[in-house]
Design a protein around this motif. Structure first.
Motif, PDB file in Angstrom:
ATOM      1  N   LEU A  30       0.825  -1.210   0.000  1.00  0.00           N
ATOM      2  CA  LEU A  30       0.000   0.000   0.000  1.00  0.00           C
ATOM      3  C   LEU A  30       0.862   1.263   0.000  1.00  0.00           C
ATOM      4  CD1 LEU A  30      -2.841  -1.017   2.486  1.00  0.00           C
ATOM      5  CD2 LEU A  30      -3.047  -0.615   0.018  1.00  0.00           C
ATOM      6  N   ASP A  31       1.942   1.246   0.771  1.00  0.00           N
ATOM      7  CA  ASP A  31       2.828   2.406   0.824  1.00  0.00           C
ATOM      8  C   ASP A  31       3.496   2.659  -0.525  1.00  0.00           C
ATOM      9  OD1 ASP A  31       2.115   2.765   3.456  1.00  0.00           O
ATOM     10  OD2 ASP A  31       3.967   1.924   4.270  1.00  0.00           O
ATOM     11  N   PHE A  32       3.925   1.594  -1.194  1.00  0.00           N
ATOM     12  CA  PHE A  32       4.501   1.752  -2.535  1.00  0.00           C
ATOM     13  C   PHE A  32       3.452   2.333  -3.483  1.00  0.00           C
ATOM     14  CE2 PHE A  32       7.982  -1.340  -1.542  1.00  0.00           C
ATOM     15  CZ  PHE A  32       9.044  -0.564  -1.975  1.00  0.00           C
ATOM     16  N   GLN A  33       2.236   1.828  -3.393  1.00  0.00           N
ATOM     17  CA  GLN A  33       1.168   2.333  -4.261  1.00  0.00           C
ATOM     18  C   GLN A  33       0.869   3.801  -3.977  1.00  0.00           C
ATOM     19  OE1 GLN A  33      -2.087  -0.408  -3.640  1.00  0.00           O
ATOM     20  NE2 GLN A  33      -1.325  -1.814  -5.191  1.00  0.00           N
ATOM     21  N   ASP A  34       1.058   4.215  -2.747  1.00  0.00           N
ATOM     22  CA  ASP A  34       0.824   5.609  -2.369  1.00  0.00           C
ATOM     23  C   ASP A  34       1.993   6.516  -2.740  1.00  0.00           C
ATOM     24  OD1 ASP A  34      -1.700   5.086  -1.372  1.00  0.00           O
ATOM     25  OD2 ASP A  34      -1.042   4.942   0.718  1.00  0.00           O
TER      26      ASP A  34
END
Length: 84
Positions: free
Chosen positions: A39-43
């Motif tokens: 999720l952090d990478f996607q953000d």
């Protein structure tokens, strides 16, 4: 770029387990961290932010003691996997 699904969570969990940062656990132990990292990478988190997330989670969630070199290696491994 990876999508957030159970396959990728399981795959990243296995990768994290293979870093041997927590030899007494199993790959499922890293499911929460794997989901958070994807999720952090996607953000759009930068690598420095990812390193802080990894260090923080390993210490606060898993109660592990990790040094900066270990966190750097884990971050590079996770980033390489995510970018494939």
């Amino acid at each position: 770029m990876k999508v957030l699904d159970q396959h990728n969570i399981n795959e990243l969990s296995k990768i994290l387990y293979r870093t041997n940062v927590m030899p007494s656990g199993n790959s499922r132990s890293f499911s929460k961290l794997s989901k958070k990292l994807i999720l952090d990478f996607q953000d759009g988190y930068e690598l420095e932010e990812i390193k802080r997330v990894i260090a923080s989670e390993l210490i606060s969630t898993y109660g592990l003691s990790v040094n900066e070199k270990e966190v750097e290696e884990i971050c590079e491994t996770v980033n390489s996997w995510y970018e494939k």
